[in-house]
Motif scaffolding. Structure first.
Motif, PDB file in Angstrom:
ATOM      1  N   ARG A   1       1.035  -1.168   0.027  1.00 35.02           N
ATOM      2  CA  ARG A   1       0.047   0.152   0.077  1.00 35.02           C
ATOM      3  C   ARG A   1       0.796   1.435   0.105  1.00 35.02           C
ATOM      4  O   ARG A   1       1.776   1.428   0.962  1.00 35.02           O
ATOM      5  CB  ARG A   1      -1.048   0.055   1.161  1.00 35.02           C
ATOM      6  CG  ARG A   1      -1.956   1.096   1.264  1.00 35.02           C
ATOM      7  CD  ARG A   1      -2.609   1.147   2.440  1.00 35.02           C
ATOM      8  NE  ARG A   1      -3.537   2.425   2.486  1.00 35.02           N
ATOM      9  CZ  ARG A   1      -4.455   2.585   3.576  1.00 35.02           C
ATOM     10  NH1 ARG A   1      -4.593   1.931   4.634  1.00 35.02           N
ATOM     11  NH2 ARG A   1      -5.125   3.844   3.485  1.00 35.02           N
TER      12      ARG A   1
ATOM     13  N   ASP B   1      -8.239  11.005  -0.389  1.00 31.65           N
ATOM     14  CA  ASP B   1      -8.726   9.865   0.201  1.00 31.65           C
ATOM     15  C   ASP B   1      -9.614   9.434  -0.811  1.00 31.65           C
ATOM     16  O   ASP B   1     -10.606   8.818  -0.954  1.00 31.65           O
ATOM     17  CB  ASP B   1      -9.693  10.038   1.319  1.00 31.65           C
ATOM     18  CG  ASP B   1     -10.910  11.303   0.998  1.00 31.65           C
ATOM     19  OD1 ASP B   1     -10.878  11.831   0.112  1.00 31.65           O
ATOM     20  OD2 ASP B   1     -11.614  11.658   2.074  1.00 31.65           O
TER      21      ASP B   1
ATOM     22  N   PRO C   1      -8.670   4.026  -4.784  1.00 27.11           N
ATOM     23  CA  PRO C   1      -7.368   3.670  -5.265  1.00 27.11           C
ATOM     24  C   PRO C   1      -6.941   2.887  -6.479  1.00 27.11           C
ATOM     25  O   PRO C   1      -8.067   2.781  -7.033  1.00 27.11           O
ATOM     26  CB  PRO C   1      -6.895   2.898  -3.962  1.00 27.11           C
ATOM     27  CG  PRO C   1      -8.106   2.208  -3.657  1.00 27.11           C
ATOM     28  CD  PRO C   1      -9.328   3.079  -3.714  1.00 27.11           C
TER      29      PRO C   1
ATOM     30  N   ASP D   1      -4.395   6.387  -2.931  1.00 25.74           N
ATOM     31  CA  ASP D   1      -3.591   5.226  -2.264  1.00 25.74           C
ATOM     32  C   ASP D   1      -3.424   4.393  -3.793  1.00 25.74           C
ATOM     33  O   ASP D   1      -4.276   4.277  -4.657  1.00 25.74           O
ATOM     34  CB  ASP D   1      -4.443   4.381  -1.470  1.00 25.74           C
ATOM     35  CG  ASP D   1      -4.391   4.814  -0.149  1.00 25.74           C
ATOM     36  OD1 ASP D   1      -3.727   5.903   0.097  1.00 25.74           O
ATOM     37  OD2 ASP D   1      -4.941   4.353   0.826  1.00 25.74           O
TER      38      ASP D   1
ATOM     39  N   TYR E   1      -2.208   0.467  -4.464  1.00 19.93           N
ATOM     40  CA  TYR E   1      -1.921  -0.749  -4.226  1.00 19.93           C
ATOM     41  C   TYR E   1      -1.009  -1.483  -5.213  1.00 19.93           C
ATOM     42  O   TYR E   1      -1.550  -1.605  -6.315  1.00 19.93           O
ATOM     43  CB  TYR E   1      -3.182  -1.583  -3.723  1.00 19.93           C
ATOM     44  CG  TYR E   1      -3.792  -1.320  -2.524  1.00 19.93           C
ATOM     45  CD1 TYR E   1      -3.566  -1.775  -1.220  1.00 19.93           C
ATOM     46  CD2 TYR E   1      -4.904  -0.205  -2.576  1.00 19.93           C
ATOM     47  CE1 TYR E   1      -4.373  -1.319  -0.089  1.00 19.93           C
ATOM     48  CE2 TYR E   1      -5.554   0.257  -1.315  1.00 19.93           C
ATOM     49  CZ  TYR E   1      -5.077  -0.454  -0.198  1.00 19.93           C
ATOM     50  OH  TYR E   1      -5.656   0.221   0.830  1.00 19.93           O
TER      51      TYR E   1
ATOM     52  N   LEU F   1      -9.195  -6.665   1.070  1.00 17.82           N
ATOM     53  CA  LEU F   1      -9.464  -5.395   0.521  1.00 17.82           C
ATOM     54  C   LEU F   1     -11.114  -5.055   0.869  1.00 17.82           C
ATOM     55  O   LEU F   1     -11.645  -4.053   1.296  1.00 17.82           O
ATOM     56  CB  LEU F   1      -9.339  -5.335  -0.775  1.00 17.82           C
ATOM     57  CG  LEU F   1      -7.730  -5.042  -1.129  1.00 17.82           C
ATOM     58  CD1 LEU F   1      -7.347  -5.012  -2.577  1.00 17.82           C
ATOM     59  CD2 LEU F   1      -6.878  -3.661  -0.263  1.00 17.82           C
TER      60      LEU F   1
ATOM     61  N   ARG G   1     -12.071  -4.452   4.275  1.00 21.23           N
ATOM     62  CA  ARG G   1     -11.692  -3.112   4.813  1.00 21.23           C
ATOM     63  C   ARG G   1     -12.560  -1.923   3.994  1.00 21.23           C
ATOM     64  O   ARG G   1     -12.279  -1.077   4.206  1.00 21.23           O
ATOM     65  CB  ARG G   1     -10.318  -2.739   4.521  1.00 21.23           C
ATOM     66  CG  ARG G   1      -9.293  -3.839   5.185  1.00 21.23           C
ATOM     67  CD  ARG G   1      -7.899  -3.848   4.667  1.00 21.23           C
ATOM     68  NE  ARG G   1      -7.100  -4.947   5.161  1.00 21.23           N
ATOM     69  CZ  ARG G   1      -5.739  -5.318   4.822  1.00 21.23           C
ATOM     70  NH1 ARG G   1      -5.346  -4.698   3.679  1.00 21.23           N
ATOM     71  NH2 ARG G   1      -5.369  -6.503   5.029  1.00 21.23           N
TER      72      ARG G   1
ATOM     73  N   VAL H   1     -12.419  -1.248   0.683  1.00 24.22           N
ATOM     74  CA  VAL H   1     -11.621  -0.834  -0.337  1.00 24.22           C
ATOM     75  C   VAL H   1     -12.382  -0.982  -1.571  1.00 24.22           C
ATOM     76  O   VAL H   1     -12.497  -2.261  -1.883  1.00 24.22           O
ATOM     77  CB  VAL H   1      -9.954  -1.405  -0.125  1.00 24.22           C
ATOM     78  CG1 VAL H   1      -9.581  -0.601  -1.673  1.00 24.22           C
ATOM     79  CG2 VAL H   1      -9.485  -0.915   0.901  1.00 24.22           C
ATOM     80  N   ARG H   2     -12.698  -0.169  -2.343  1.00 25.01           N
ATOM     81  CA  ARG H   2     -13.171  -0.233  -3.910  1.00 25.01           C
ATOM     82  C   ARG H   2     -12.400   0.427  -4.801  1.00 25.01           C
ATOM     83  O   ARG H   2     -12.630   1.570  -4.994  1.00 25.01           O
ATOM     84  CB  ARG H   2     -14.739  -0.034  -3.867  1.00 25.01           C
ATOM     85  CG  ARG H   2     -15.250  -0.609  -4.866  1.00 25.01           C
ATOM     86  CD  ARG H   2     -17.035  -0.355  -5.044  1.00 25.01           C
ATOM     87  NE  ARG H   2     -17.451  -0.808  -6.405  1.00 25.01           N
ATOM     88  CZ  ARG H   2     -17.632  -2.094  -6.593  1.00 25.01           C
ATOM     89  NH1 ARG H   2     -17.585  -3.041  -5.835  1.00 25.01           N
ATOM     90  NH2 ARG H   2     -18.055  -2.467  -7.811  1.00 25.01           N
ATOM     91  N   PRO H   3     -11.461  -0.232  -5.499  1.00 24.74           N
ATOM     92  CA  PRO H   3     -10.372   0.615  -6.282  1.00 24.74           C
ATOM     93  C   PRO H   3     -11.234   1.296  -7.553  1.00 24.74           C
ATOM     94  O   PRO H   3     -12.193   0.494  -8.075  1.00 24.74           O
ATOM     95  CB  PRO H   3      -9.558  -0.581  -6.872  1.00 24.74           C
ATOM     96  CG  PRO H   3      -9.713  -1.871  -5.928  1.00 24.74           C
ATOM     97  CD  PRO H   3     -11.026  -1.673  -5.370  1.00 24.74           C
TER      98      PRO H   3
END
Length: 424
Positions: A44, A50, A53, A120, A122, A143, A146, A148-150
């Motif tokens: 990461r 924010d 990512p 971010d 990854y 992910l 957490r 996290v949705r790229p």
């Protein structure tokens, strides 16, 4: 059922690779956070904002190889030639360690230059893409847990190629926006065994062979997906000769186009339909004994727009024999189609044209399978592109002998990743 024997993997080589990375890329490892998921690695790189990512992917496992038939040892990483003719010979140079190391080189250079991404980034490096893909699946699960949705996921896939599309002289950068489903189908025939000196009229192996020939004689129906139509329309604008009239009128001349692509090459034929290939056969354990069980494994690549269920139904109709058991193993549906417009697509296209200004960038359906398919669960924009020029002969070394990469090609791949990352 894995494509290669997992139990034969040399895990010591994987451990040595993971240990070597911090020594080879000290700035990256001083800046990025790293975690392990089995032997797979997730880095990461924290951004200043924010926003959603970006994920750059590669895998460092390779298919097996022995020294037999190689001009240079497959795991010797030998350099030959000089200047622009330098070549690096090694299993994995094209599939897929070359891309993985290019990503590391790009990030190391950007960190050294003081660059910090806006959001971010990854780096997801799988350890078993060539077998079961459990590493990528574990990373996706982590992910997702957490939240996290790229916005963008970029994995291996298409490349910069020439001579694959009739009438197009320019290099073509094919970017996978989806990939075919991949399913192994086992055909099994069970019946009484016995001595081979008194065989029945229809042995288990003969019945199995008949099933295979029936399936081979009834190919899946051909057609063009929306993505394939976009590809033909894009390339049609750069086509010369009599085929230009067909390709630039792809939608109106769809039946004729399907017929043309079905005859041009194995690659274009695979574009227009679900394909089957019998890859494994088994029968009796002795030369003079009738088999009690005969089986075959059919590797099926399912066209976008079809499904595992449709595929099995076609196979049952084609074989038309209730004594042949048909079962799907490792069933994977075709992947969702990622957009061919918008900022994520443009980020990839821009990165390509910065390094390959003469290339025609086009979407396509990836015929093989990648770890990227697992990321479609958490991202709507998953692309498959390996930023290397590959000739037809070089593409033929994938999973085969004498795999190698031109050093100049690899260096341009690093520039591609740097360009994509500078825009994130």
């Amino acid at each position: 059922m894995s494509r290669n024997a997992v139990e034969e993997t040399d895990w010591a080589a994987f451990d040595a690779f993971v240990v070597a990375l911090p020594e080879l890329y000290p700035r990256l490892h001083a800046t990025l956070e790293r975690e392990r998921h089995g032997h797979s690695l997730l880095y990461r790189w924290r951004g200043v904002g924010d926003g959603a990512p970006t994920v750059l992917m590669a895998h460092y496992d390779v298919v097996p190889a022995t020294d037999e038939g190689w001009e240079h040892p497959p795991f010797g990483a030998e350099l030959t030639g000089s200047g622009d003719e330098r070549l690096l010979w090694s299993r994995g140079t094209l599939d897929d360690k070359g891309a993985l190391v290019a990503i590391l080189e790009a990030v190391e250079a950007l960190v050294a230059a003081g660059h910090t991404p806006a959001a971010d980034v990854y780096l997801s490096f799988g350890h078993d893409e060539e077998t079961v893909g459990s590493g990528a699946q574990a990373i996706v699960a982590a992910l997702a847990a957490r939240g996290v949705r790229p916005a963008l996921v970029l994995d291996e896939g298409g490349a910069v190629v020439e001579g694959i599309f009739p009438g197009v002289a320019k290099p073509i950068a094919v970017v996978g926006v989806s990939e075919k489903g991949i399913t192994s189908v086992r055909l099994t025939v069970e019946q009484n065994g016995g001595h081979a000196s008194t065989p029945p009229k229809l042995t288990a192996t003969v019945r199995l062979a008949r099933a295979i020939t029936r399936l081979n004689a009834k190919p899946f129906p051909a057609g063009l997906s929306e993505t394939n139509l976009q590809m033909v329309e894009t390339l049609g604008a750069h086509t010369t000769g009599p085929l230009r009239a067909v390709f630039t009128r792809a939608r109106r001349l769809r039946p004729a186009l399907v017929a043309v692509l079905g005859r041009v090459s194995d690659e274009t034929r695979a574009m227009v339909r679900t394909t089957t290939a019998v890859t494994q056969l088994s029968g009796s354990l002795a030369a003079n004994a009738l088999p009690e069980t005969a089986s075959a494994v059919v590797n099926v690549r399912i066209a976008v727009g079809s499904s595992v269920e449709d595929t099995l139904a076609h196979i049952r109709r084609a074989i038309h024999d209730p004594q042949v058991r048909i079962e799907a193993i490792d069933a994977n549906e075709p992947s969702p189609v990622s957009p061919t417009t918008g900022p994520e697509w443009e980020a990839v296209a821009r990165g390509i044209t910065e390094v390959h200004p003469d290339a025609v960038v086009t979407p396509y359906i990836m015929l093989g399978a990648s770890d990227g398919r697992h990321f479609t669960a958490i991202s709507d924009a998953v692309y498959r592109f390996t930023p290397f020029e590959m000739s037809g002969e070089e593409r033929g070394t994938l999973h085969a002998r004498n795999e190698r990469i031109q050093v100049a090609t690899w260096l341009r791949g690093i520039r591609f990743y740097e360009g994509v990352l500078r825009g994130r």
